[in-house]
Design a protein around this motif. Structure first.
Motif, PDB file in Angstrom:
ATOM      1  N   ALA A   1       0.807  -1.218   0.000  1.00 12.77           N
ATOM      2  CA  ALA A   1       0.000   0.000   0.000  1.00 12.77           C
ATOM      3  C   ALA A   1       0.846   1.277   0.000  1.00 12.77           C
ATOM      4  O   ALA A   1       0.424   2.308  -0.523  1.00 12.77           O
ATOM      5  N   GLY A   2       2.055   1.213   0.571  1.00 17.47           N
ATOM      6  CA  GLY A   2       2.892   2.403   0.668  1.00 17.47           C
ATOM      7  C   GLY A   2       3.262   2.997  -0.677  1.00 17.47           C
ATOM      8  O   GLY A   2       3.488   4.213  -0.777  1.00 17.47           O
ATOM      9  N   ILE A   3       3.316   2.183  -1.737  1.00 12.94           N
ATOM     10  CA  ILE A   3       3.698   2.764  -3.035  1.00 12.94           C
ATOM     11  C   ILE A   3       2.575   3.648  -3.583  1.00 12.94           C
ATOM     12  O   ILE A   3       2.824   4.562  -4.374  1.00 12.94           O
TER      13      ILE A   3
ATOM     14  N   ALA B   1       6.850   7.025  -8.237  1.00  9.91           N
ATOM     15  CA  ALA B   1       7.397   5.686  -7.942  1.00  9.91           C
ATOM     16  C   ALA B   1       6.871   4.660  -8.952  1.00  9.91           C
ATOM     17  O   ALA B   1       7.629   3.842  -9.476  1.00  9.91           O
ATOM     18  N   HIS B   2       5.563   4.716  -9.232  1.00  9.22           N
ATOM     19  CA  HIS B   2       5.011   3.814 -10.256  1.00  9.22           C
ATOM     20  C   HIS B   2       5.685   4.092 -11.607  1.00  9.22           C
ATOM     21  O   HIS B   2       6.008   3.164 -12.351  1.00  9.22           O
ATOM     22  N   GLU B   3       5.887   5.378 -11.895  1.00  8.95           N
ATOM     23  CA  GLU B   3       6.465   5.733 -13.209  1.00  8.95           C
ATOM     24  C   GLU B   3       7.907   5.253 -13.347  1.00  8.95           C
ATOM     25  O   GLU B   3       8.295   4.747 -14.399  1.00  8.95           O
ATOM     26  N   ILE B   4       8.692   5.419 -12.277  1.00  9.45           N
ATOM     27  CA  ILE B   4      10.094   4.982 -12.353  1.00  9.45           C
ATOM     28  C   ILE B   4      10.151   3.465 -12.576  1.00  9.45           C
ATOM     29  O   ILE B   4      10.972   2.975 -13.353  1.00  9.45           O
ATOM     30  N   LEU B   5       9.243   2.755 -11.917  1.00  7.32           N
ATOM     31  CA  LEU B   5       9.214   1.286 -12.117  1.00  7.32           C
ATOM     32  C   LEU B   5       8.987   0.947 -13.583  1.00  7.32           C
ATOM     33  O   LEU B   5       9.597   0.024 -14.128  1.00  7.32           O
ATOM     34  N   ARG B   6       8.083   1.674 -14.200  1.00  2.21           N
ATOM     35  CA  ARG B   6       7.843   1.439 -15.634  1.00  2.21           C
ATOM     36  C   ARG B   6       9.090   1.815 -16.453  1.00  2.21           C
ATOM     37  O   ARG B   6       9.508   1.072 -17.346  1.00  2.21           O
TER      38      ARG B   6
ATOM     39  N   TYR C   1      16.562  -4.917  -1.702  1.00  2.00           N
ATOM     40  CA  TYR C   1      16.367  -3.565  -1.172  1.00  2.00           C
ATOM     41  C   TYR C   1      14.945  -3.470  -0.601  1.00  2.00           C
ATOM     42  O   TYR C   1      14.025  -4.104  -1.114  1.00  2.00           O
ATOM     43  N   TYR C   2      14.794  -2.618   0.422  1.00  2.00           N
ATOM     44  CA  TYR C   2      13.479  -2.433   1.050  1.00  2.00           C
ATOM     45  C   TYR C   2      13.262  -0.928   1.235  1.00  2.00           C
ATOM     46  O   TYR C   2      13.939  -0.289   2.044  1.00  2.00           O
ATOM     47  N   ILE C   3      12.351  -0.369   0.446  1.00  2.00           N
ATOM     48  CA  ILE C   3      12.058   1.069   0.510  1.00  2.00           C
ATOM     49  C   ILE C   3      10.816   1.284   1.366  1.00  2.00           C
ATOM     50  O   ILE C   3       9.722   0.793   1.027  1.00  2.00           O
TER      51      ILE C   3
ATOM     52  N   GLY D   1      12.538   7.089  -2.514  1.00  2.00           N
ATOM     53  CA  GLY D   1      13.297   5.845  -2.482  1.00  2.00           C
ATOM     54  C   GLY D   1      13.482   5.238  -3.866  1.00  2.00           C
ATOM     55  O   GLY D   1      14.547   4.701  -4.182  1.00  2.00           O
ATOM     56  N   MET D   2      12.455   5.333  -4.708  1.00  2.00           N
ATOM     57  CA  MET D   2      12.588   4.785  -6.067  1.00  2.00           C
ATOM     58  C   MET D   2      13.596   5.584  -6.886  1.00  2.00           C
ATOM     59  O   MET D   2      14.330   5.034  -7.707  1.00  2.00           O
ATOM     60  N   ALA D   3      13.609   6.912  -6.675  1.00  2.00           N
ATOM     61  CA  ALA D   3      14.587   7.745  -7.395  1.00  2.00           C
ATOM     62  C   ALA D   3      15.998   7.336  -6.980  1.00  2.00           C
ATOM     63  O   ALA D   3      16.892   7.180  -7.821  1.00  2.00           O
TER      64      ALA D   3
END
Ligand code: OAD
Length: 231
Positions: A14-16, A72-77, A197-199, A220-222
């Motif tokens: 849920a945190g993302i 964060a969702h965008e960086i994952l993509r 890794y755990y963000i 964290g994703m950046a």
């Protein structure tokens, strides 16, 4: 021989989606503080009062229609350009899909789908975020329910998720309290020696051998993208 990109397996909770404006479950003010979890998210609760459960998930769908994927969702993509990215999410929102991630496995179901009460394989999409048709909807003779894995129910997507995790070259956990099983056990299927890794701004149960990035999902994703792309 073809060179393949390293497999990056990302387990999200849920945190993302918090920075998109969706409440988490167990943080202060989270959903399970506002609603009795066994009333709105359990098999017994559904048997007792299906109308309450339909109302609860209709509210969640309506809220989902008002928010957008975050950075964060965008960086994952974007990481799909460099890695073979698999997202395994406990979330029932569709923000990974809306950000463009191509391989998304939902462990706990999907808000934007419903399924037959008598047949878990009979799954149909909702067409819009305000759709309230789930209440007493019958499709081809089947009474429909939210496509959500309730407490007290099996998690059929867990086994395929473990197979994906077992092939990870890098494993990342983002924004989950690791309080709910079997999802929390996924990390145990990662091969020994794989970087993990755990963000999370407040990581509560840190598995052994894990590098913690104590930050929100977007920050964290950046940072993780910088680390991974430098290596
Ligand atoms: P929780 O609410 O248990 O945990 C949310 C986690 O997100 C916590 O560790 C927070 O510290 C972290 N967090 C909060 N804000 C954040 C941010 N901006 N960026 C990153 N992390 C942040 O949610 P889950 O672990 O996802 O199941 O919950 C697991 C399951 O329990 C859910 O899938 C749901 C629930 O019952 C069902 O409903 C079937």
């Amino acid at each position: 021989m073809t060179n393949r990109n390293p497999r990056l397996v990302v387990s999200t909770g849920a945190g993302i989606s918090a920075e998109s404006g969706i409440s988490t479950f167990r943080d202060a003010g989270g959903l399970w503080e506002q609603y009795p979890v066994m009333d709105v998210a359990s098999a017994d609760g559904f048997a007792r009062n299906p109308a309450l459960i339909h109302r609860f998930y209709n509210e969640r769908r309506h809220a989902l229609g008002t928010v957008r994927p975050n950075r964060a969702h965008e960086i994952l993509r974007e990481l799909e350009e460099h890695f073979d990215v698999y997202v395994i999410t406990q979330n029932v929102d569709d923000l990974h899909e809306r950000a463009g991630s191509t391989k998304v496995l939902h462990l706990h179901g999907e808000l934007m789908k419903m399924r037959a009460v008598d047949d878990p394989g009979f799954i149909r999409p909702f067409r819009d975020y305000d759709d309230t048709s789930s209440v007493d909807t019958v499709v081809e003779g089947h009474h429909m329910r939210p496509h959500i894995v309730f407490f007290q129910e099996a998690v059929p997507m867990f086994e395929p998720a473990t197979e994906i995790a077992a092939e990870a070259d890098i494993f990342v956990i983002i924004g989950t309290s690791l309080a709910v099983y079997p999802a929390a056990a996924l990390v145990q299927y990662v091969r020994k020696g794989t970087p993990i890794y755990y963000i999370d701004p407040h990581p509560s149960r840190v598995p052994d051998g894990v590098t913690v990035i104590r930050a929100t999902a977007t920050e964290g994703m950046a940072e993780l993208a910088r680390i991974l792309l430098k290596e």
